[in-house]
Design a protein around this motif. Structure first.
Motif, mmCIF file in Angstrom:
data_model
loop_
_atom_site.group_PDB
_atom_site.id
_atom_site.type_symbol
_atom_site.label_atom_id
_atom_site.label_comp_id
_atom_site.label_asym_id
_atom_site.label_seq_id
_atom_site.Cartn_x
_atom_site.Cartn_y
_atom_site.Cartn_z
ATOM 1 N N VAL A 228 0.857 -1.178 0.000
ATOM 2 C CA VAL A 228 0.000 0.000 0.000
ATOM 3 C C VAL A 228 0.899 1.234 0.000
ATOM 4 O O VAL A 228 1.901 1.269 0.715
ATOM 5 C CB VAL A 228 -0.919 -0.003 1.240
ATOM 6 C CG1 VAL A 228 -1.713 1.294 1.336
ATOM 7 C CG2 VAL A 228 -1.848 -1.207 1.194
ATOM 8 N N PRO A 229 0.579 2.250 -0.801
ATOM 9 C CA PRO A 229 1.429 3.453 -0.830
ATOM 10 C C PRO A 229 1.483 4.145 0.531
ATOM 11 O O PRO A 229 0.615 3.922 1.392
ATOM 12 C CB PRO A 229 0.732 4.351 -1.861
ATOM 13 C CG PRO A 229 -0.154 3.452 -2.643
ATOM 14 C CD PRO A 229 -0.543 2.337 -1.729
ATOM 15 N N ILE A 246 -8.029 3.730 7.545
ATOM 16 C CA ILE A 246 -6.584 3.658 7.768
ATOM 17 C C ILE A 246 -6.220 2.337 8.442
ATOM 18 O O ILE A 246 -5.205 1.715 8.112
ATOM 19 C CB ILE A 246 -6.121 4.869 8.592
ATOM 20 C CG1 ILE A 246 -6.405 6.165 7.821
ATOM 21 C CG2 ILE A 246 -4.633 4.764 8.920
ATOM 22 C CD1 ILE A 246 -6.176 7.431 8.609
ATOM 23 N N GLU A 247 -7.053 1.897 9.361
ATOM 24 C CA GLU A 247 -6.826 0.603 10.013
ATOM 25 C C GLU A 247 -6.776 -0.519 8.984
ATOM 26 O O GLU A 247 -5.885 -1.392 9.018
ATOM 27 C CB GLU A 247 -7.941 0.329 11.028
ATOM 28 C CG GLU A 247 -7.946 1.259 12.229
ATOM 29 C CD GLU A 247 -9.279 1.216 12.965
ATOM 30 O OE1 GLU A 247 -9.877 0.132 13.056
ATOM 31 O OE2 GLU A 247 -9.727 2.282 13.449
ATOM 32 N N VAL A 248 -7.734 -0.524 8.062
ATOM 33 C CA VAL A 248 -7.807 -1.577 7.043
ATOM 34 C C VAL A 248 -6.611 -1.499 6.099
ATOM 35 O O VAL A 248 -5.984 -2.514 5.766
ATOM 36 C CB VAL A 248 -9.134 -1.487 6.264
ATOM 37 C CG1 VAL A 248 -9.117 -2.402 5.042
ATOM 38 C CG2 VAL A 248 -10.307 -1.845 7.171
ATOM 39 N N LEU A 249 -6.274 -0.295 5.667
ATOM 40 C CA LEU A 249 -5.175 -0.132 4.706
ATOM 41 C C LEU A 249 -3.840 -0.620 5.254
ATOM 42 O O LEU A 249 -3.058 -1.257 4.541
ATOM 43 C CB LEU A 249 -5.036 1.333 4.309
ATOM 44 C CG LEU A 249 -5.804 1.841 3.097
ATOM 45 C CD1 LEU A 249 -5.517 3.321 2.889
ATOM 46 C CD2 LEU A 249 -5.480 1.049 1.839
ATOM 47 N N TYR A 250 -3.580 -0.332 6.528
ATOM 48 C CA TYR A 250 -2.244 -0.574 7.069
ATOM 49 C C TYR A 250 -2.206 -1.625 8.172
ATOM 50 O O TYR A 250 -1.167 -1.808 8.808
ATOM 51 C CB TYR A 250 -1.651 0.751 7.564
ATOM 52 C CG TYR A 250 -1.477 1.747 6.441
ATOM 53 C CD1 TYR A 250 -0.439 1.630 5.540
ATOM 54 C CD2 TYR A 250 -2.398 2.781 6.255
ATOM 55 C CE1 TYR A 250 -0.284 2.527 4.482
ATOM 56 C CE2 TYR A 250 -2.258 3.681 5.217
ATOM 57 C CZ TYR A 250 -1.210 3.548 4.328
ATOM 58 O OH TYR A 250 -1.076 4.431 3.277
ATOM 59 N N GLY A 251 -3.313 -2.333 8.394
ATOM 60 C CA GLY A 251 -3.319 -3.408 9.374
ATOM 61 C C GLY A 251 -3.100 -2.927 10.793
ATOM 62 O O GLY A 251 -2.329 -3.546 11.546
ATOM 63 N N LEU A 252 -3.764 -1.848 11.168
ATOM 64 C CA LEU A 252 -3.583 -1.237 12.479
ATOM 65 C C LEU A 252 -4.782 -1.503 13.380
ATOM 66 O O LEU A 252 -5.876 -1.808 12.906
ATOM 67 C CB LEU A 252 -3.411 0.282 12.329
ATOM 68 C CG LEU A 252 -2.276 0.763 11.430
ATOM 69 C CD1 LEU A 252 -2.372 2.263 11.233
ATOM 70 C CD2 LEU A 252 -0.922 0.381 12.006
#
Length: 285
Positions: A228-229, A246-252
């Motif tokens: 992911v960019p 943001i949680e979904v995009l970066y696994g947070l």
């Protein structure tokens, strides 16, 4: 790798949707991540307007979701927002119900034709306006405000959208929706070079999209995700993101997001706020 080899390992994606589709709003984090990580396998990525509500008076409701009158939509939307943490106000359906999704769809059609680089953003802005900020996106003033915010020619776009020109473009999408047999939204249809298709119906998990892509590509294709960019790149394309996205995009986890955003963007480059008990982050240009 030759041009023919590249073509053989790509498919077309059709995304049947509607600006008033609450499940599509809930699906945004998943679809965004999929596009970033597996976009290299998409020869075309086409948004198709589905025409969910032409006129509320002739809509007939949605008995499967317990909707028989406009005020029922408010509860349905709010329930989806709470369940998915993609917040939805929804009270507009009790106060001043939205008569149609066609005006916003036709605005999308004109923007896509005349300003293709802004197509994804206008659809997002339409959804933010109605889902988060409780605005009636069937009204000219609301739609023109969104276009003005994007520095687009709101008068020119509205005049074209609110005419036979805009309706003809939307009718083309409605015909494609029928050809894809997309009877509910969201619907993702993958089509390969042999004109074989796989359909993913509803706000399915990320893994369902990846599985469908693997199955539609030639057997033996080594399907690998891209990174992911960086968040700064993402938010220059999409200036407002909810914590869930943001949680979904970066696994947070939810608790990790603020520190991650601050480190990724720098303290002076974003604003944080809360809408409907959910945190959002806005890029400051």
């Amino acid at each position: 790798m030759t041009e023919n080899t590249v073509a053989a390992t790509q498919v077309d994606l059709y995304y049947a949707t509607d600006p008033l589709c609450s499940f599509c709003w809930a699906f945004e984090p998943t679809l965004r991540k999929f596009r970033y990580q597996y976009g290299k396998y998409l020869a075309q990525d086409t948004i198709v307007m589905g025409g969910m509500i032409e006129k509320w008076a002739t809509f007939g409701g949605d008995a499967g979701n317990g909707i028989t009158r406009a005020s029922d939509v408010a509860h349905h939307w709010q329930e989806i927002g709470r369940h998915t943490r993609m917040p939805i106000d929804g009270s507009i359906w009790s106060d001043t119900p939205i008569d149609s999704s066609f005006p916003s769809s036709q605005v999308f059609e004109i923007v896509r034709r005349d300003y293709p680089e802004s197509a994804n953003l206008i659809l997002r802005k339409l959804r933010e306006a109605v889902m988060l900020w409780n605005q009636n996106i069937a009204e000219e003033a609301v739609l023109r405000d969104i276009l003005d915010e994007m520095d687009l020619d709101s008068q020119k776009i509205w005049d074209a959208a609110d005419s036979l020109e805009g309706r003809a473009l939307l009718n083309g999408d409605l015909q494609l929706t029928r050809a894809l047999q997309a009877t509910g939204f969201p619907t993702i249809v993958f089509v390969n070079a042999q004109n074989q298709g796989i359909k993913v119906v509803g706000a399915q998990p990320f893994e369902a999209l990846v599985d469908a892509l693997v199955r539609i590509l030639p057997e033996g294709t080594n399907v690998t995700p891209d990174e992911v960019p960086p968040l700064a790149t993402v938010m220059k394309e999409q200036p407002l993101l909810l914590s869930k996205e943001i949680e979904v995009l970066y696994g947070l986890t939810e608790k990790e997001v603020f520190a991650f955003v601050e480190q990724a963007l720098g303290a002076g480059n974003f604003q944080a706020g809360t809408v409907l008990n959910e945190r959002y982050y806005k890029w400051v240009d």
